[in-house]
Scaffold this active site. Structure first.
Site, PDB file in Angstrom:
ATOM      1  N   LYS A 256      -8.076  17.256   0.938  1.00 17.73           N
ATOM      2  CA  LYS A 256      -8.129  16.404  -0.251  1.00 17.73           C
ATOM      3  C   LYS A 256      -9.360  16.774  -1.073  1.00 17.73           C
ATOM      4  O   LYS A 256     -10.436  17.025  -0.504  1.00 17.73           O
ATOM      5  CB  LYS A 256      -8.187  14.939   0.189  1.00 17.73           C
ATOM      6  CG  LYS A 256      -8.126  13.927  -0.945  1.00 17.73           C
ATOM      7  CD  LYS A 256      -8.171  12.495  -0.387  1.00 17.73           C
ATOM      8  CE  LYS A 256      -8.055  11.446  -1.477  1.00 17.73           C
ATOM      9  NZ  LYS A 256      -8.078  10.059  -0.945  1.00 17.73           N
TER      10      LYS A 256
ATOM     11  N   SER B  22      -4.221   7.159  -2.652  1.00 14.43           N
ATOM     12  CA  SER B  22      -4.723   8.221  -3.492  1.00 14.43           C
ATOM     13  C   SER B  22      -4.554   9.623  -2.891  1.00 14.43           C
ATOM     14  O   SER B  22      -4.652  10.608  -3.632  1.00 14.43           O
ATOM     15  CB  SER B  22      -6.209   7.987  -3.770  1.00 14.43           C
ATOM     16  OG  SER B  22      -6.955   8.043  -2.574  1.00 14.43           O
TER      17      SER B  22
ATOM     18  N   SER C 122      -5.127   4.679   1.413  1.00 17.07           N
ATOM     19  CA  SER C 122      -4.847   5.971   0.770  1.00 17.07           C
ATOM     20  C   SER C 122      -4.369   7.096   1.682  1.00 17.07           C
ATOM     21  O   SER C 122      -3.985   8.152   1.185  1.00 17.07           O
ATOM     22  CB  SER C 122      -6.076   6.442   0.008  1.00 17.07           C
ATOM     23  OG  SER C 122      -6.138   5.780  -1.224  1.00 17.07           O
TER      24      SER C 122
HETATM   25  N1  GLN Z   1      -5.030   2.088  -3.657  1.00 16.75           N
HETATM   26  C1  GLN Z   1      -6.237   1.469  -3.217  1.00 16.75           C
HETATM   27  C2  GLN Z   1      -7.228   1.456  -4.350  1.00 16.75           C
HETATM   28  O1  GLN Z   1      -6.867   1.885  -5.388  1.00 16.75           O
HETATM   29  C3  GLN Z   1      -6.794   2.189  -2.027  1.00 16.75           C
HETATM   30  C4  GLN Z   1      -7.409   3.481  -2.397  1.00 16.75           C
HETATM   31  C5  GLN Z   1      -7.960   4.231  -1.225  1.00 16.75           C
HETATM   32  O2  GLN Z   1      -7.680   3.926  -0.072  1.00 16.75           O
HETATM   33  N2  GLN Z   1      -8.775   5.217  -1.528  1.00 16.75           N
HETATM   34  O3  GLN Z   1      -8.344   1.054  -4.216  1.00 16.75           O
END
Ligand code: GLN
Length: 485
Positions: free
Chosen positions: A78, A153, A177
């Site tokens: 990532k 994400s 995410s």
């Molecule tokens: N979708 C969640 C957020 O936008 C979690 C994101 C994540 O785990 N990095 O904060």
């Protein structure tokens, strides 16, 4: 197809000499080139660098000096994890020209096992989002149906693994995410216990919640990667000195797991009927195998999403202060003095969602509101953790859906941040409690989009968690189904 083989199959082939790392890498590069125009899982990749790493692994296998059974197997990364001399954008214009000066600890550990560090995978900007649509470098498509999002994400990581562009990948999980995109792409995603994996060299979003973890096509594959990347690191004071098990071995343990069904996540408006039915079948499976099943009620999780968006934005507000055009990141050409360097660079460098989070974070921490929001959210957080810990005295594993629905259409939730946030409603409380959790594929909805089940374990109980997940996987073949790509 070689690109759909598991780590174990590939490792066996490498050991027998029927496969060489460079041949394997060439197969992944070919597959990536064929599928990347449709998917866009990568922000960028360096083919020559990957081949060079693979060729070095060839020599080690030929001389019988392989660094591990996984020497030469490619792993996608990532774009929030530093790899020396490679770009790291975090999905943001802010870091468009940034080159990492050093390897993150997880990368150092993967290199020590000989794994080939492969590509920079797309993500929501600074890991804020649930669809990979907030990336400044274009969206990633879901390999099961290109009109749907891959989740986020870590959407690039999940799409790449599901489509056979990489064998496994690293993601990060602050509120879901890793698990949510794994669920949307029909693969396995593990968020380890807070402190299990070093975050040195990983760009911080919300430091009390962030954790790095593996995404793969089988439970065993994520177990193998966790065994490599786990452990205490003197560069990250939040990493904990608990021994790292051989998780591949641990995941074969069988016992009558006591499974708790998380009542609050099995009902309610947002839960899709197909997802609910799929999770009921998972429950029936464990029951049919003689596992004691009981409902567990954790009433405070209902306040989890609200508390998460206070804590996560407060921490993001503080972590993102370093991207100011001076210490790090894009510097505006229109700036005329110090104040305008800050203001214009941040205005130009950050996207809309990141700005929304920064403003929210500043608000919840501001004088007069701090106690009403931030302090209260922290209290909710400790209540949630206590509820989970009490429940885990009586059961070994807590089961819930990973997400309320399967993958949604692209652009469907872009204009409505709250509905986007709601796609993490079942995952965020696990981060707040610091627990390990895994999403495993357990079915398809009416549009033939994958569904994920979430299993939650005790702190540092990854061995049991993986074992309970592998027990399910052994009797099902969802993880062997691949997208029509
Ligand atoms: N979708 C969640 C957020 O936008 C979690 C994101 C994540 O785990 N990095 O904060």
């Amino acid at each position: 197809m070689i690109y759909y083989q598991t780590i174990k199959d590939l490792s066996n082939a490498l050991q027998s000499g029927s496969l060489m790392p460079s041949g394997l890498m060439a197969a992944f590069i070919k597959r990536t080139k064929e599928t990347e125009p449709a998917l866009h899982s990568f922000i960028c990749y360096d083919e020559a660098d990957a081949m060079k790493q693979a060729e070095a692994a060839d020599l080690r296998w030929k001389s019988g000096k392989n660094l591990s059974p996984y020497d030469g197997i490619p792993i996608g990364i990532k774009d929030i994890i530093s790899v020396r001399n490679q770009p790291m954008t975090c999905g943001s214009r802010m870091l468009e020209n940034y080159i990492s000066p050093y390897d993150a600890t997880v990368i150092t550990k993967l290199r020590a096992a000989g794994m080939v560090i492969w590509g920079r995978l797309n993500m929501d900007e600074f890991a804020m989002g649930s669809s990979t649509e907030t990336s400044a470098f274009g969206t990633t498509q879901n390999p099961w149906n290109l009109e749907y999002v891959p989740g986020g994400s870590s959407g690039g990581s999940a799409a790449a693994v599901a489509a056979g562009q990489a064998c496994v990948a690293l993601g990060t999980d602050t509120g879901g995410s890793i698990r949510q995109p794994a669920a949307f792409c029909g693969i396995v995603g593990l968020k380890p216990t807070y402190g299990r994996v070093s975050r040195y060299g990983v760009t911080a979003f919300a430091s009390s919640l962030d954790q790095v973890g593996p995404i793969g096509r089988s439970v065993e594959d994520v177990a193998a990667v966790l065994s490599i990347i786990g452990g205490r690191d003197s560069h990250d004071s939040t990493s904990v000195d608990v021994p790292v098990e051989d998780y591949v071995h641990a995941s074969t343990r069988e016992k009558p797991w006591r499974v708790g069904i998380l009542s609050e996540f099995m009902e309610g408006d947002g839960l899709d009927g197909d997802v609910s039915a799929a999770i009921q079948r998972v429950v029936q499976f464990y029951e049919s195998q003689g596992c004691p099943i009981q409902p567990v009620s954790l009433p405070k999780v209902n306040a989890g999403l609200a508390a998460y968006y206070i804590i996560a934005t407060a921490e993001a507000f503080s972590n993102l202060a370093r991207f100011d055009g001076i210490r790090y990141g894009h510097r505006s050409k229109a700036a005329t003095d110090v104040a305008s360097v800050y203001a214009k660079s941040r205005a130009e460098g950050f996207g809309e969602e990141v700005k929304r989070r920064i403003i929210l974070g500043a608000f919840v921490l501001s004088g007069g509101f701090h106690d009403a929001y931030y302090t209260r959210a922290q209290k909710v957080r400790s209540l949630i953790r206590s509820e989970y810990m009490r429940a885990l005295d009586d059961v070994d594993i807590i089961l819930s859906p990973a997400t309320p629905t399967a993958a949604f259409h692209e652009t469907e939730k872009c204009e409505d941040p709250l509905s986007m946030y709601l796609s993490d409603v079942y995952t965020v409380t696990v981060n707040m409690a610091g627990l390990p959790a895994i999403s495993i594929p357990c079915g398809f909805d009416r549009n033939h989009m994958p569904i994920g089940a979430q299993l939650i374990g005790r702190p540092f109980g990854e061995g049991d968690l993986l074992a309970a997940a592998q027990f399910y996987e052994k009797y099902h073949d969802f993880h062997r189904q691949h997208p029509p790509l």
